[in-house]
Design a protein around this motif. Structure first.
Motif, PDB file in Angstrom:
ATOM      1  N   TYR A 163      36.307  31.967  48.844  1.00 25.88           N
ATOM      2  CA  TYR A 163      36.692  31.964  50.457  1.00 25.88           C
ATOM      3  C   TYR A 163      35.250  32.386  51.945  1.00 25.88           C
ATOM      4  O   TYR A 163      34.521  31.679  52.169  1.00 25.88           O
ATOM      5  N   ALA A 164      35.112  33.077  51.887  1.00 31.11           N
ATOM      6  CA  ALA A 164      35.272  34.445  52.692  1.00 31.11           C
ATOM      7  C   ALA A 164      33.431  34.116  52.391  1.00 31.11           C
ATOM      8  O   ALA A 164      32.291  34.430  53.072  1.00 31.11           O
ATOM      9  N   TYR A 165      33.404  34.210  50.732  1.00 30.63           N
ATOM     10  CA  TYR A 165      32.191  34.196  49.665  1.00 30.63           C
ATOM     11  C   TYR A 165      31.531  33.284  51.030  1.00 30.63           C
ATOM     12  O   TYR A 165      30.124  33.354  50.993  1.00 30.63           O
ATOM     13  N   TRP A 166      31.830  31.926  50.093  1.00 32.90           N
ATOM     14  CA  TRP A 166      30.758  31.247  50.207  1.00 32.90           C
ATOM     15  C   TRP A 166      30.742  30.828  51.891  1.00 32.90           C
ATOM     16  O   TRP A 166      29.877  29.619  52.824  1.00 32.90           O
ATOM     17  N   ILE A 167      31.570  31.238  52.645  1.00 27.58           N
ATOM     18  CA  ILE A 167      31.616  30.733  54.081  1.00 27.58           C
ATOM     19  C   ILE A 167      30.276  31.589  54.394  1.00 27.58           C
ATOM     20  O   ILE A 167      29.722  30.970  55.364  1.00 27.58           O
ATOM     21  N   THR A 168      29.810  32.795  54.174  1.00 29.81           N
ATOM     22  CA  THR A 168      29.073  33.074  54.682  1.00 29.81           C
ATOM     23  C   THR A 168      27.871  32.520  54.258  1.00 29.81           C
ATOM     24  O   THR A 168      26.726  32.601  54.693  1.00 29.81           O
ATOM     25  N   VAL A 169      27.518  32.171  53.119  1.00 30.00           N
ATOM     26  CA  VAL A 169      26.798  31.404  52.768  1.00 30.00           C
ATOM     27  C   VAL A 169      26.255  30.364  53.391  1.00 30.00           C
ATOM     28  O   VAL A 169      25.154  29.946  53.703  1.00 30.00           O
ATOM     29  N   ASN A 170      27.263  29.851  53.653  1.00 27.41           N
ATOM     30  CA  ASN A 170      26.768  28.432  54.089  1.00 27.41           C
ATOM     31  C   ASN A 170      26.900  28.584  55.392  1.00 27.41           C
ATOM     32  O   ASN A 170      25.845  27.536  55.821  1.00 27.41           O
ATOM     33  N   TYR A 171      27.497  29.645  56.549  1.00 31.38           N
ATOM     34  CA  TYR A 171      27.045  29.696  57.295  1.00 31.38           C
ATOM     35  C   TYR A 171      25.617  30.241  57.514  1.00 31.38           C
ATOM     36  O   TYR A 171      24.138  29.979  58.413  1.00 31.38           O
ATOM     37  N   ARG A 172      25.241  31.163  56.597  1.00 33.56           N
ATOM     38  CA  ARG A 172      23.612  31.506  56.210  1.00 33.56           C
ATOM     39  C   ARG A 172      22.879  30.266  56.425  1.00 33.56           C
ATOM     40  O   ARG A 172      21.785  30.030  56.973  1.00 33.56           O
ATOM     41  N   GLU A 173      22.975  29.493  55.272  1.00 32.27           N
ATOM     42  CA  GLU A 173      22.147  27.984  54.916  1.00 32.27           C
ATOM     43  C   GLU A 173      22.221  27.227  55.978  1.00 32.27           C
ATOM     44  O   GLU A 173      21.168  26.521  56.685  1.00 32.27           O
ATOM     45  N   ALA A 174      23.462  26.792  57.056  1.00 28.74           N
ATOM     46  CA  ALA A 174      23.789  25.907  58.321  1.00 28.74           C
ATOM     47  C   ALA A 174      22.952  26.455  59.585  1.00 28.74           C
ATOM     48  O   ALA A 174      22.281  25.928  59.971  1.00 28.74           O
ATOM     49  N   TYR A 175      23.591  27.823  59.803  1.00 28.73           N
ATOM     50  CA  TYR A 175      22.523  28.628  61.155  1.00 28.73           C
ATOM     51  C   TYR A 175      21.649  29.615  60.461  1.00 28.73           C
ATOM     52  O   TYR A 175      21.526  29.953  61.763  1.00 28.73           O
ATOM     53  N   LYS A 176      21.052  29.590  59.537  1.00 34.27           N
ATOM     54  CA  LYS A 176      20.579  30.859  59.389  1.00 34.27           C
ATOM     55  C   LYS A 176      20.357  31.483  60.334  1.00 34.27           C
ATOM     56  O   LYS A 176      19.575  32.549  60.781  1.00 34.27           O
ATOM     57  N   MET A 177      21.437  32.399  59.375  1.00 39.19           N
ATOM     58  CA  MET A 177      22.015  33.581  59.877  1.00 39.19           C
ATOM     59  C   MET A 177      21.902  34.831  58.863  1.00 39.19           C
ATOM     60  O   MET A 177      21.860  33.831  57.662  1.00 39.19           O
ATOM     61  N   HIS A 178      21.498  35.749  58.973  1.00 41.64           N
ATOM     62  CA  HIS A 178      21.584  36.534  58.951  1.00 41.64           C
ATOM     63  C   HIS A 178      22.346  37.430  58.135  1.00 41.64           C
ATOM     64  O   HIS A 178      22.876  37.784  58.888  1.00 41.64           O
ATOM     65  N   ALA A 179      23.296  37.004  57.583  1.00 39.84           N
ATOM     66  CA  ALA A 179      24.581  36.672  56.598  1.00 39.84           C
ATOM     67  C   ALA A 179      24.494  37.090  54.854  1.00 39.84           C
ATOM     68  O   ALA A 179      23.919  36.637  54.709  1.00 39.84           O
ATOM     69  N   SER A 180      24.748  38.389  54.570  1.00 38.39           N
ATOM     70  CA  SER A 180      24.910  38.358  53.017  1.00 38.39           C
ATOM     71  C   SER A 180      26.076  38.979  53.079  1.00 38.39           C
ATOM     72  O   SER A 180      27.533  39.509  53.553  1.00 38.39           O
ATOM     73  N   ASN A 181      26.437  38.862  51.461  1.00 38.05           N
ATOM     74  CA  ASN A 181      27.005  39.362  50.698  1.00 38.05           C
ATOM     75  C   ASN A 181      26.820  40.370  49.492  1.00 38.05           C
ATOM     76  O   ASN A 181      26.499  40.417  48.965  1.00 38.05           O
ATOM     77  N   GLY A 182      27.237  41.574  49.947  1.00 34.87           N
ATOM     78  CA  GLY A 182      28.227  42.221  49.207  1.00 34.87           C
ATOM     79  C   GLY A 182      29.066  42.493  48.042  1.00 34.87           C
ATOM     80  O   GLY A 182      30.155  42.227  48.421  1.00 34.87           O
TER      81      GLY A 182
END
Ligand code: NAP
Ligand code: GDD
Length: 383
Positions: A163-182
């Motif tokens: 869930y944490a992985y995908w919500i990070t991807v989602n916020y990156r795509e939805a709000y153009k945030m610089h959010a990344s998963n290692g």
């Protein structure tokens, strides 16, 4: 102007190394720490600064990933350029016992941070690193595992982290945030929590060679992990947030090893050869021989006579209590993207990792007061 970082999980293995690394780079580091009935800052005590000192560059805040208002306030007060979300209930086996809490902290906790950054209007300023994990691959769908390998989580921990992985991807795509998963594969160190298998092994092997423990009980000896050194892996976290574009990266060595072989390597580091015999729950690790010169160099002459009496004896045993309801049998990562795009290169290989952990644990277990106490808590790693 110094950059400002907020590290959740600063009291953990990775948080401690990352805090030290960022402070050396001139960052002001804020850390989220939980209130506990005993001090939980052993790993960062060498970095601690008294609150009465002016212009501190390490500031700790009480907080918890399960408390949105607290997270929002801390992010508002600290206005971080970078957030490293490392806090988690990180033990896979324990997540089967505490699945709801694990989902709350490890899954929704990540959402709370992303949403706080969004609501505070910090989406353009604050970059976010999410501590994702190779546990996402679980029942692996491809060997080796890379960024494009489908996930198949096998524990409440891994499902929460999914869930944490995908919500990070989602916020990156939805709000153009610089959010990344290692997507980090297992990484270990002398600071590793004592109940993860590598540290459990290096602590027990150290005590066995010093003559203060007789046996080591483990679960699945055939599980394979891609083990690296935490000191190398926290550098990858930093590099991920320095990229112009956010993205997701596998961080791994590309080499996998069984738990059984890790045991052999740990003993070998003390000059002791252990061989395994038997199968399943009856499998045993037996002390076969001692390289006396190496033992004296690594452990000390006064412990040799005691260990010689153990030759031929079984010291490693299987206890099914450590089996997991669903196991991840094999992890091996392909770090091509992180090597080519981040320029990330680990300094430690497995041999170097085992050497570092064994050296530290032999020293730690030798402490007279520690041995007298039959000690459990680990004191002052950085001595
Ligand atoms: P760790 O040593 O277990 O540290 C976890 C940290 O999270 C500790 O500081 C802990 O605080 C804190 N924490 C736990 N629950 C919390 C909560 N509800 N609120 C606030 N803080 C909380 O883990 P690690 O090995 O450093 O790993 C760091 C992160 O990377 C974790 O998210 C882990 O799941 C992930 N990860 C680790 C690996 C690995 O091989 N090490 C691989 C992939 C991903 P206390 O000190 O008070 O317990
Ligand atoms: N802990 C533990 N204790 N594990 C054992 C034991 C034992 O006595 N005996 C065998 N194992 C096996 C486990 O079944 C597992 O297959 C393997 O050793 C590694 O276990 P851990 O060291 O507990 O780590 P993990 O792989 O489950 O999880 C760690 O790495 C993940 C990344 O892949 C944690 O750090 C997670 O937070 C992280 O996401």
């Amino acid at each position: 102007m110094s950059k400002v970082a907020l590290i959740t999980g600063i009291t953990g293995q990775d948080g401690a190394y990352l805090a030290e690394f960022l402070l050396k780079k001139g960052y002001i580091v804020h850390g989220l720490k939980r209130r506990t009935s005993m001090f939980n800052t052993d790993r960062i005590d060498h970095l601690y600064q008294d609150p009465h000192i002016e212009n501190r560059n390490l500031i700790l805040h009480y907080g918890d990933l399960t408390d949105s208002m607290n997270l929002t306030r801390i992010i508002q007060e600290t206005q971080p350029d970078e957030i490293y979300n490392l806090a988690a209930m990180s033990h896979v086996k324990v997540s089967f016992d505490t699945p709801e809490y694990t989902a709350n902290a490890d899954g929704i906790g990540t959402l709370r941070i992303l949403e706080a950054v969004r609501l505070l209007g910090l989406t353009e300023k604050t970059r976010i690193y999410q501590a994702s994990t190779s546990e996402l691959y679980g029942l692996v769908q491809e060997v080796p595992q890379r960024e494009t390998t489908p996930f198949y989580p096998r524990s409440p921990y891994a499902v929460a982290k999914m869930y944490a992985y995908w919500i990070t991807v989602n916020y990156r795509e939805a709000y153009k945030m610089h959010a990344s998963n290692g997507i980090l594969f297992n990484h270990e160190s002398p600071l590793r929590g004592e109940t993860f298998v590598t540290r459990k092994i290096t602590r027990a092997v150290s005590k066995i060679v010093l003559g203060v423990q007789d046996n080591l009980f483990l679960g699945n000896l055939s599980a394979q992990r891609d083990w690296g050194h935490a000191k190398d892996y926290i550098k990858a976290m930093y590099l991920i947030l320095q990229q112009d574009e956010p993205s997701d990266y596998v961080i791994a060595t590309g080499i996998t090893t069984t738990v059984r072989d890790f045991v052999k390597l740990a003993f070998a580091e003390a000059g002791v050869t252990v061989t395994f015999a038997g199968e399943g729950v009856d499998e045993k690790g037996i002390i076969a021989s001692i390289d006396e010169t190496k033992f004296i160099e690594k452990v000390g002459e006064k412990y040799l006579a005691g260990l010689k009496e153990q030759i031929g004896k079984a010291v490693v045993h299987v206890d099914p209590a450590y089996f997991r309801p669903t196991e991840v049998e094999l992890l091996i990562g392909d770090p091509t993207k992180s090597k080519t795009r981040l320029g990330w290169e680990p300094e430690y290989d497995l041999q170097g990792l085992v050497e570092d952990m064994m050296k530290s644990d032999i020293k730690l277990m030798k402490k007279d007061d520690y041995l007298k106490e039959g000690g459990y808590r680990v004191m002052n790693y950085f001595e």
